[in-house]
Write an enzyme that holds these catalytic residues in place. Structure first.
Site, mmCIF file in Angstrom:
data_model
loop_
_atom_site.group_PDB
_atom_site.id
_atom_site.type_symbol
_atom_site.label_atom_id
_atom_site.label_comp_id
_atom_site.label_asym_id
_atom_site.label_seq_id
_atom_site.Cartn_x
_atom_site.Cartn_y
_atom_site.Cartn_z
ATOM 1 N N LYS A 76 0.860 -1.170 0.000
ATOM 2 C CA LYS A 76 0.000 0.000 0.000
ATOM 3 C C LYS A 76 0.905 1.232 0.000
ATOM 4 O O LYS A 76 1.905 1.269 0.731
ATOM 5 C CB LYS A 76 -0.887 -0.018 1.250
ATOM 6 C CG LYS A 76 -1.914 1.109 1.311
ATOM 7 C CD LYS A 76 -2.801 0.977 2.561
ATOM 8 C CE LYS A 76 -3.879 2.049 2.603
ATOM 9 N NZ LYS A 76 -4.768 1.892 3.778
ATOM 10 N N SER A 151 -9.651 2.037 2.859
ATOM 11 C CA SER A 151 -8.754 2.780 2.007
ATOM 12 C C SER A 151 -7.743 1.913 1.267
ATOM 13 O O SER A 151 -7.151 2.366 0.297
ATOM 14 C CB SER A 151 -7.983 3.802 2.842
ATOM 15 O OG SER A 151 -7.159 3.142 3.792
ATOM 16 N N SER A 175 -9.990 -0.364 6.983
ATOM 17 C CA SER A 175 -9.364 -0.166 5.673
ATOM 18 C C SER A 175 -8.659 -1.375 5.097
ATOM 19 O O SER A 175 -8.281 -1.364 3.931
ATOM 20 C CB SER A 175 -8.374 1.002 5.737
ATOM 21 O OG SER A 175 -9.066 2.226 5.730
#
Lengths: 486, 480
Positions: A76, A151, A175
């Site tokens: 990420k 996210s 997330s």
């Protein structure tokens, strides 16, 4: 090859069926093919990946390989990677190349994992749909009109579309788990403090936790083995001993008490999603687990408490982005005030600004007691609810999200509706507990997730429960029809 | 109207840790800009603070040194404001739960009296960097070497009543922290910076007047001047019927005035909240006891010991125990020469006099403690007189060698040989018949005065080397 799990790929590497270089080329080609539609990656560096793969192959040849050596993964884009841009999905850090690796990245590198690239995300991890990215929305591989969740939407989409066999994510309010549910993969948010936050750019420091996203619980365990552990450079990282998270995966579930919070099965839960969760629960019963109805009476406080605490912390965590030392700086600032206001006006997106404003307000003199302090009190009540529940049960199960992935743009004009997406996931962050999402079915062709929440540091138990479920079901093996085409 | 001044001081003390409070960077003063700034100090994305245990240890030492309540669970908070030399956009400080709670300590005033000053609290925090506004062509430069340097902010109660007390307080604080070794106390390098809260009230009134805060006053002398100036400013306002505005002011040493800081420099709402990147600092009784056991003798205890063991006056004891270096020096001198009284005199008058004239610190003294002790020994064994000793000291200061070397080289050894002295005395009596006659005609009281003339003449003839005691004896015998 792309259909294989990390565990299978590791066997292939060990048995010399293929090399890490071949594997890396293979996944890089998948990314090149699918990313234009899915937008799951912000940055890809094939040359760097191949260099790491060559080194991994040497380790394998030398017999110095661990289970992750030579396995390509994605990070990420909120984990700092030395020499590779780390944007946090923000214009603010579009030009930021860290001179250091996050501890998570360093540990995975040390285990021999190969970094394919950096995945898209909601800006600074603020969002539940991955629509708040400076680099554009990510599409759900199961349906290009649907969001992948957020996210960690880029990581979830990348794994679901087999652009990487596994990826890292971060989870502040859901997330990891919510996008895992929306994309039909397995995601684990560890106990707060289990995984170092050093080099993981902070959104809300007391809630943020990094974790693995992969196809299976077993793969999550393999990644967690490398990621978890005390970091002397993160004061909030736990000194509690880690364990081999793969060791107990196959333990029988006979006698396991699974708590079903009444509050997680009420209004607001999509009926078909609820059916999938019920079907999963039947499977646990079939394996000898006992289902116990429980109550988490302060659940209604979860969303308000989270949306005070997280923005409050975020509002000051993001103060460092001021255009002075790194990142975006406005052109020709007239004076200091102009430098600050224009840099931040230009560098941050709307949702980030909204949370900075909310958080600043909540911490302001005269409001602190009414908001921040109250929210902390609510947080304690929520935590106490869980601790009381864990006197009765071993794990808690329920839906990860109220329903399957929604359409792109469906909630962008209604932040509160968006925040409600996290209704079942926020509590684990507020209580610091480990939580997982496991694929549990399809609703209208879109995956839905079963959420498991465990006691503090009970990652091994959660992974065990999830693995036993995956031994009996095949939801986690389902693949979207073709990369991203609906 | 008789005004009473009410003063409380906030001292920012730089702690002498080798590395910063939340990072491993060095804290050496005067390094090239930004060479002591790590990724943590620069607030690079993802960087986290790690508390320096030594800073906690020093803070607890201070707390025990002022007999304060120790915060067994202290909490770091974020103090939020934007400024370019504050890289994170917040300062990590302590707000509600400081490491040191209420305490007190005694200050010595010049008239020999002492006074108790209450300490409200002392808390740990990090320093900011420096903004440099010159030499950057209209832009500002930022030096983050100082960012993250550990500070102990020591807040006094409003117990101070005038500039002299404020200075005495600061000197006592300086003395304490250098004894403890927790700070170098170097004001010129900013190791001790002072904010002054000052208000006036009519003599006898209970409630406090409105205060002004004067920021960043960096020497004892400026503290004194700033208080005097601020007293006059507030008295003028009050006497003309005005009201003092509660505000932050800056002392301008060049113009010797205080003036309001620009409103931009004053943040109003710091939005304090507990720093989520750090755990609360929890210490236990065993730790506190361990620190307590390791404390050195503190200034007050040393002062009292000097008074008792060496029979010094309160004033002398206070001067000699002012700094640990001076006290150690003094005790070494006593150790060598064996006479605490004379040692006290020599250290205070001759040595400190020379040091002050040359603006030197005791650690830079060209005359060592043992050298001075030996010089005093030569007075005590009658090798030289006190007067000659001053000459010898002068030569020692110039680096001409040890007391014995100088006495030998210059032939300054006191003449105690009776034959030689007798010859000199006889010669003086022979050459001064008129004075002898006058002396013999005088009564006892007058003689006491007149004998000085003959002593002086003998000393002159001996170039100061005659043993004055023996000269007196001889004269007494011969002038009968």
């Amino acid at each position: 090859m792309y259909q294989q799990t990390v565990a299978e790929l590791a066997r292939g590497l060990r048995d010399k069926q293929f090399s890490s270089v071949e594997l890396t080329r293979h996944f890089s080609a998948r990314i090149a093919e699918l990313n234009p539609q899915l937008n799951a990656f912000i940055t890809v560096d094939e040359a760097a990946a191949l260099a790491a793969a060559v080194a991994a192959d040497q380790r394998i040849a030398a017999g110095d390989a661990g289970p992750l050596t030579g396995i390509p993964i994605a990070h990420k884009d909120i984990f700092c990677t030395r020499g590779m841009r780390t944007s946090c999905g923000s214009k603010m850090l579009d030009n930021f190349i860290p001179p250091y690796d996050a501890t998570v990245v360093a540990r995975l590198n040390g285990a021999g994992a190969v970094t394919l690239g950096k995945t898209n995300l909601d800006e600074f991890a603020m969002g539940s749909s991955n629509e708040n990215s400076f680099y554009g929305a990510v599409r759900n591989p199961w349906n290009a009109d649907a969001v992948p969740g957020g996210s960690s939407g880029g990581s979830a989409a990348a794994v679901a579309a087999r652009m990487a066999p596994a990826a890292t994510g971060t989870d502040t309010g859901g997330s990891i788990r919510q996008p895992a549910a929306f994309c039909g993969i397995t995601g684990l948010k560890p106990t707060y403090g289990r995984v170092s936050r050093l080099g993981m750019v902070a959104y809300a420091s007391s809630l943020d936790q990094g974790g693995p996203m992969a196809h299976t619980a077993e793969d999550c365990a393999l990644l967690l083995n490398a990621m978890a552990g005390h970091d002397p450079l993160d004061s909030t990282s736990s000194a509690t001993a880690t364990e081999d998270y793969t060791a107990g995966l196959s333990n029988p579930l006979q006698g396991l008490r699974i708590g079903l919070p009444r509050e997680y099965f009420g209004d607001g839960l999509d009926a078909a999603t609820g059916d999938c969760v019920q079907a999963a629960l039947r499977e646990f019963e079939a394996q000898g687990a006992e289902l116990v109805e429980i109550s988490l009476p302060n659940s209604a406080l979860t969303i308000p408490a989270y949306y005070i605490i997280a923005p409050a912390e975020a509002s000051t965590n993001l103060s460092r982005f001021d255009g002075v030392r790194y990142g975006h700086r406005c052109e020709q600032p007239g004076d200091l005030h102009d430098l600050y206001t224009r840099t931040r006006e230009e560098g941050f997106g709307a949702e980030v600004k909204r949370r900075i404003l909310v958080g600043t307000y909540a911490l302001s003199a005269g409001y602190y007691d009414a908001y921040y302090k109250k929210a902390q009190q609510a947080r304690r009540l929520i935590r106490d609810d869980f601790l009381a529940a864990f006197e009765q049960v071993d794990v808690i199960a329920g839906p990860t999200t109220p329903g399957p992935a929604f359409k792109l743009g469906a909630k962008t004009d209604d932040p509160v509706a968006m925040y409600l997406e996290d209704v079942y996931t926020l509590a684990a962050n507020l209580a610091g507990l480990p939580g997982m999402s496991v694929p549990a079915g399809l609703v209208n062709g879109l995956p839905v997730g079963l959420q498991l929440i465990g006691r503090h540091f009970a990652e091994a138990q959660l992974l065990n429960v999830a693995h036993r479920f995956q031994c009996a079901t095949d939801w986690h093996t389902r693949t979207p029809a073709q990369g991203g085409d609906a | 109207m008789q005004w009473e001044t009410v003063i409380g001081l906030e001292v920012h003390l730089q702690l002498a840790t080798r590395s910063k409070i939340f990072s491993g960077s060095a804290t050496t003063f005067g390094a090239e800009p930004n060479t002591q700034a790590s990724a943590v100090d620069l607030a690079m994305p993802g960087m986290l603070p790690v508390l320096n245990e030594q800073a906690v240890h020093f803070a607890v030492m201070f707390g025990l040194g002022i007999d304060a309540e120790i915060g067994m669970r202290s909490v770091f908070d974020r103090k939020n404001y934007f400024y370019p030399d504050l890289p994170k956009g917040y300062q990590i400080s302590q707000f509600a739960d400081p490491i040191v709670g209420r305490g007190q300590f005694e200050i010595q005033l010049e008239d020999g009296s002492s006074k108790q000053i209450g300490i409200t609290r002392a808390h740990l925090e990090e320093d900011a960097g420096k903004s440099l506004h010159e030499d950057f062509h209209g832009m500002s430069g930022i030096d983050l070497n100082r960012a993250g340097t550990p500070l102990l902010e020591i807040v006094s109660e409003p117990d101070i009543r005038n500039a002299a007390e404020a200075v005495a307080y600061l000197k006592a604080l300086h003395s304490l922290v250098t004894y403890l070794g927790i700070s170098d106390g170097n004001m010129a390098e900013g190791s001790m910076r002072c904010d002054i809260n000052i208000s006036l009230r009519p003599q006898g009134q209970q409630e406090y007047g409105t205060r002004a805060e004067i920021k960043n006053v960096n020497s004892f002398r400026f503290v004194e001047k700033a208080i005097r100036h601020e007293f006059e400013r507030q008295a003028d306002i009050l006497e003309s019927g005005g009201r003092v505005v509660q505000e932050t002011r800056l002392y301008d040493a060049e113009r010797d005035e205080t003036r309001p800081m620009r409103s931009k420099e004053v943040a109003n709402d710091y939005r304090y909240f507990p720093e989520p990147d750090l755990l609360p600092v929890v210490i236990d009784e065993a730790y506190v006891q361990q620190v307590r056991d390791s404390l050195p003798e503190l200034p007050a205890a040393k002062r009292h010991r000097f008074m008792e063991a060496y029979q010094l006056s309160a004033y002398d004891a206070s001067v000699l125990s002012d700094s640990l270096a001076l006290a150690d020096f003094y005790e070494q001198v006593v150790g060598v020469c064996g006479d605490a009284k004379i040692a006290a005199n020599w250290v205070q008058v001759e040595l400190l006099g020379q040091l002050n004239r040359n603006e030197l610190d005791i650690s830079d003294s060209p005359v060592s403690a043992s050298a001075l002790g030996q010089l005093i020994s030569r007075i005590l064994d009658n090798s030289i007189s006190g007067k000659i000793a001053k000459q010898v000291f002068e030569a020692m200061w110039q680096g001409e060698g040890s007391a014995d070397d100088i006495i030998a080289a210059r032939g300054l050894k006191q003449v105690s040989d009776t034959g030689a002295l007798e010859a000199m005395v006889d010669e003086v009596i022979a050459n001064n018949a008129a004075q002898v006659e006058q002396f013999l005609a005088a009564d006892d009281a007058k003689r006491k005065k007149l004998v000085g003339f003959f002593v002086g003449q003998v000393m002159k003839a001996s170039r100061g080397q005659a043993n004055p005691k023996m000269v007196n004896q001889l004269l007494a015998e011969k002038l009968k």
